[in-house]
Enzyme design. Structure first.
Site, PDB file in Angstrom:
ATOM      1  CB  CYS A   2      -1.370   0.537   1.099  1.00  0.00           C
ATOM      2  SG  CYS A   2      -2.751  -1.152   1.387  1.00  0.00           S
ATOM      3  NE  ARG A  27       4.969   1.527   0.178  1.00  0.00           N
ATOM      4  CZ  ARG A  27       5.425   1.356   0.805  1.00  0.00           C
ATOM      5  NH1 ARG A  27       6.620   1.327   0.702  1.00  0.00           N
ATOM      6  NH2 ARG A  27       5.773   0.356   2.007  1.00  0.00           N
ATOM      7  CD1 TRP A  75      -0.906  -6.192  -2.914  1.00  0.00           C
ATOM      8  CD2 TRP A  75      -1.278  -7.147  -1.146  1.00  0.00           C
ATOM      9  NE1 TRP A  75      -0.508  -7.626  -2.774  1.00  0.00           N
ATOM     10  CE2 TRP A  75      -1.243  -7.711  -1.473  1.00  0.00           C
ATOM     11  CE3 TRP A  75      -1.714  -6.870   1.226  1.00  0.00           C
ATOM     12  CZ2 TRP A  75      -0.747  -9.321  -0.828  1.00  0.00           C
ATOM     13  CZ3 TRP A  75      -0.835  -7.825   1.759  1.00  0.00           C
ATOM     14  CH2 TRP A  75      -1.245  -9.467   0.517  1.00  0.00           C
ATOM     15  CG  ASN A 101       0.450   2.407   3.948  1.00  0.00           C
ATOM     16  OD1 ASN A 101      -0.636   2.079   3.518  1.00  0.00           O
ATOM     17  ND2 ASN A 101       1.487   2.500   2.974  1.00  0.00           N
ATOM     18  N   GLY A 102      -0.374  -0.790   6.723  1.00  0.00           N
ATOM     19  CA  GLY A 102       0.007  -1.499   7.673  1.00  0.00           C
ATOM     20  C   GLY A 102      -1.246  -3.062   8.205  1.00  0.00           C
ATOM     21  CD  GLU A 496      15.138 -14.869  -7.504  1.00  0.00           C
ATOM     22  OE1 GLU A 496      14.953 -14.877  -7.154  1.00  0.00           O
ATOM     23  OE2 GLU A 496      14.672 -13.474  -8.555  1.00  0.00           O
ATOM     24  CE  LYS A 500      12.177 -12.805  -9.243  1.00  0.00           C
ATOM     25  NZ  LYS A 500      12.859 -12.144  -9.157  1.00  0.00           N
ATOM     26  CD  GLU A 503       8.521 -12.647  -7.689  1.00  0.00           C
ATOM     27  OE1 GLU A 503       9.438 -12.607  -8.685  1.00  0.00           O
ATOM     28  OE2 GLU A 503       8.085 -11.781  -7.052  1.00  0.00           O
ATOM     29  CG  HIS A 519      16.350 -38.264  -5.003  1.00  0.00           C
ATOM     30  ND1 HIS A 519      16.835 -39.962  -4.939  1.00  0.00           N
ATOM     31  CD2 HIS A 519      16.841 -37.601  -5.288  1.00  0.00           C
ATOM     32  CE1 HIS A 519      17.866 -39.603  -4.407  1.00  0.00           C
ATOM     33  NE2 HIS A 519      18.545 -38.276  -4.873  1.00  0.00           N
ATOM     34  CE  LYS A 618      10.616  -4.190  -5.340  1.00  0.00           C
ATOM     35  NZ  LYS A 618      11.288  -5.166  -6.339  1.00  0.00           N
TER      36      LYS A 618
HETATM   37  C1  AGP Z   1      10.802 -10.917  -5.672  1.00  0.00           C
HETATM   38  O1  AGP Z   1      11.006 -11.069  -6.612  1.00  0.00           O
HETATM   39  C2  AGP Z   1       9.411 -11.208  -4.483  1.00  0.00           C
HETATM   40  N1  AGP Z   1       8.633  -9.667  -5.094  1.00  0.00           N
HETATM   41  C3  AGP Z   1       9.927 -11.352  -3.607  1.00  0.00           C
HETATM   42  O2  AGP Z   1       9.786 -12.610  -3.491  1.00  0.00           O
HETATM   43  C4  AGP Z   1      10.911 -10.667  -2.406  1.00  0.00           C
HETATM   44  O3  AGP Z   1      11.957 -10.926  -2.725  1.00  0.00           O
HETATM   45  C5  AGP Z   1      10.225 -10.328  -0.554  1.00  0.00           C
HETATM   46  O4  AGP Z   1       9.069 -10.059  -0.711  1.00  0.00           O
HETATM   47  C6  AGP Z   1      11.229 -10.231  -0.317  1.00  0.00           C
HETATM   48  O5  AGP Z   1      11.211  -9.151   0.161  1.00  0.00           O
HETATM   49  P1  AGP Z   1      12.352  -7.545   0.719  1.00  0.00           P
HETATM   50  O6  AGP Z   1      13.833  -7.889  -0.699  1.00  0.00           O
HETATM   51  O7  AGP Z   1      11.930  -6.292  -0.161  1.00  0.00           O
HETATM   52  O8  AGP Z   1      12.631  -8.461   2.031  1.00  0.00           O
END
Ligand code: AGP
Length: 623
Positions: A2, A27, A75, A101-102, A496, A500, A503, A519, A618
């Site tokens: 947010c 955000r 969000w 926010n929060g 990773e 990606k 996501e 396995h 984000k």
């Molecule tokens: C990364 O592509 C993601 N959006 C997510 O996994 C992110 O890395 C995770 O939420 C941790 O965020 P940070 O590095 O800001 O703590």
């Protein structure tokens, strides 16, 4: 998670609010809204579901010339993404509007109490509870005002303090009252807020990006602070200390860093920025004479660091993957035992940790609630805590005892790219530093440094595969399942790469150590399930090649990430993306590039919203 903005001054408030919300859209982008105070001193709310562009069209139909206002991009946590649940929310018969926010953990009980007092709730949000709670506190204080106290902005500050003292959870709040149309109020506990100081105007935002280009003088609010902001004045008070002298800092972000430029998406821009972002991560941190790395912000002496017998890395998501890379690096190069913990789990476990354990919280945003929670728990137990963080002045950066800033520049795309490679680089340099404090020879240190220095040029070469990757992406974009496989340093890269793809393209993808595939996951292999092998040269190459053959023998298509000139892999794999030769300890950084490009191009081919993937945000500031 947010975004909040606020403005008071001589501009049309909505102009800044909309521009600020656009910059904060990464955000959260389920819904958005603004609240301003019009000429007749009424609060005017405009909301829309979806992106800021929708809100901008709504506002264009009914513009308002108000010079004070707040805005929010959401969000969803409590209640679906609807107009009713969108912020700002109204409190107490339209006395005030609030953006939050929060998460408020005790919102259900407060809601019951407020209902008994006659307050009506329209939304399912926890925020509406705060709106009514503040309104109720104002009414209570106003009654006292009749008995000799003054009914002015100070009353609003006291009422906000009364209200927030009843909240359990986290909040960053922006509030406007129709009684006090020349002010905005802000309060913070666990959710960041930044105030920008202009000439005859003030700005408020949940991070510094909306302020870029408007002012370079900023005040980071700290927990338990409440601010009263008018065009010409700023008063910050603390729950326990009363009015305090606020510290004005210089905002260093250049405006072009948050502009898209000629790129179609922030993600692509950030992928291509990596030669530069990596240079920035290493800048000023190499000491050739001593063949080591230099970290000014660790706030621990070499003597302190020599006592360290164990390192714990804690993080979430992509940052957790970089922590895994860090584990291989620290064990291999510095010979220090390392554990990697999901922050969300570490906080609630009770792992035995002695006084010689050092905790690193790794986070791009510095605001991730799970990581912050783990850091606080370890601090509470008396451990030294350090942060590896990208966002300067973020909560985790401030709360850790010291740390390393990545200096990767603002990362706007929700999928982390350049911050990840900068994390891996910072960890390589950390391993060099710890290694040189222990057994690593001068010569070995010099060799590592020369490889690190060559890295940005290698990334430039890896980026030249963009068109080839795009062609390969078109070929596989309709597949519904992918496997990502790698070993040793490239096992975290496989994880990773899979994350990606998930996501941003919504394709199911799993990462495994390549040998682990036989396995169980090998049962998934068929002609419609591609396996992406991360297999640059190295001591484990032959073993990975055997794993690749096993997949081919079962009819699975293979995309290989391999080193230039690798004919052996070219003969067996269906498609190969070549990367330049690179030392094994830096492979995770170079191999990440084609995987980032692959997920990007597949997502584009599937028509996905790359920078704002569904359901994500984000910085994840809720547990
Ligand atoms: C990364 O592509 C993601 N959006 C997510 O996994 C992110 O890395 C995770 O939420 C941790 O965020 P940070 O590095 O800001 O703590």
């Amino acid at each position: 998670m947010c975004g909040i903005v606020g403005y008071v001054g001589s501009r049309v408030a909505q102009d800044f609010l909309l521009e600020g919300l656009r910059r904060l859209e990464y955000r959260g982008y389920d819904s958005a809204g603004t609240a301003t105070i019009d000429e007749s001193q009424q609060i005017k709310i405009t909301k829309s579901v979806g992106r800021i562009s929708r809100l901008a069209s709504e506002i264009a139909q009914m513009p308002c010339s108000s010079r004070v206002g707040i805005g929010h991009t959401r969000w969803a946590t409590h209640g679906a993404a609807t107009i009713t649940n969108a912020h700002p929310h109204i409190g107490g018969d339209e006395m005030l509007a609030i953006a939050h926010n929060g998460v408020i953990e005790n919102f259900a009980e407060l809601r019951t109490q407020l209902k008994q007092l006659g307050y009506r709730f329209n939304s399912e949000t926890d925020t509406e509870v705060i709106a009514h709670l503040v309104a109720d506190a104002v009414k209570t204080r106003a009654k006292l005002a009749v008995n000799g106290h003054t009914f002015d902005e100070q009353l609003a500050i006291d009422a906000i303090k009364d209200a927030i003292s009843q909240l359990r959870g986290t909040f960053g709040l922006a509030i406007i009252f129709k009684q006090w149309p020349d002010s905005i109020f802000a309060a913070r506990l666990g959710s960041p807020l930044v105030i920008g100081i202009g000439d005859g105007e003030h700005f408020l935002a949940s991070d510094a990006s909306p302020l870029v280009g408007y002012t370079d003088r900023i005040v980071y609010m700290a927990d338990h602070q409440v601010a009263m902001i008018t065009a010409d004045s700023l008063q910050v008070s603390h729950r326990d200390q009363g009015v305090i002298v606020h510290d004005v800092q210089q905002l260093s972000v250049e405006s072009n860093k948050v502009e898209l430029g000629d790129y179609e998406h922030y993600m692509l821009k950030e992928i291509f920025e990596q030669p530069e972002s990596l240079k920035n991560t290493m800048r000023g941190r190499i000491n050739e004479d001593d063949a080591t790395a230099v970290f000014g912000g660790l706030n621990l002496t070499p003597q302190d660091l020599l006592k360290i017998k164990r390192v714990v890395f804690t993080a979430c998501g992509t940052s957790w993957h970089s922590a895994l890379v860090g584990e291989y690096l620290m064990e291999e190069i510095a010979q220090i035992p390392v554990e990697v913990e999901y922050a969300s789990e570490l906080r609630y476990r009770n792992p035995p940790m002695d006084e010689n354990t050092l905790l690193f919280a790794i986070t791009q945003s510095g605001e991730t609630a799970d990581t912050l929670g783990a850091l606080r728990e370890m601090k509470r137990k008396g451990h030294a805590t350090l942060a590896i963080c990208n966002v300067v002045g973020s909560t985790i950066a401030q709360e850790a005892d010291g740390g390393i800033y990545l200096h990767a520049g603002p990362e706007i795309g929700v999928a982390s790219t350049k911050a990840y490679t900068s994390q891996c680089l910072a960890l390589s340099m950390l391993a060099l530093y710890f290694g040189r404090l222990r057994h690593l020879s001068y010569n070995a240190g010099r060799k590592m440094i020369s490889h690190i220095r060559e890295l940005p040029a290698k990334i430039e070469v890896a980026l030249q595969s963009n068109q080839i990757v795009s062609d390969i992406a078109t070929k596989y974009a309709d597949c519904n399942n992918f496997l990502y496989l790698g070993r040793h340093y490239n096992f975290p890269t496989a994880l990773e790469g899979a994350l990606k793809l998930k996501e941003i393209s919504y394709i199911h993808a799993e990462g495994y150590p390549a040998a682990e595939m036989k396995h169980g996951p090998i049962a998934l292999v068929d002609e419609s399930t591609p396996s992406v092998f991360v297999m640059p040269q190295g001591f484990i190459y032959d073993k990975v090649m055997s794993n690749l053959e096993e997949i081919k023998a079962r009819g699975g298509p293979v995309i290989a990430i391999a080193e230039e000139g690798d004919q052996r892999v070219a003969e067996v794999a269906d498609d190969v993306i070549f990367i330049p030769q690179v030392e094994e300890f830096l492979q995770p950084i170079v191999t990440a590039i084609p995987l980032q490009l692959l997920s990007y191009h597949i997502a584009v081919a599937r028509g996905c919203d790359v920078d704002k993937p569904r359901n994500l945000a984000k910085s994840v500031t809720v547990e």
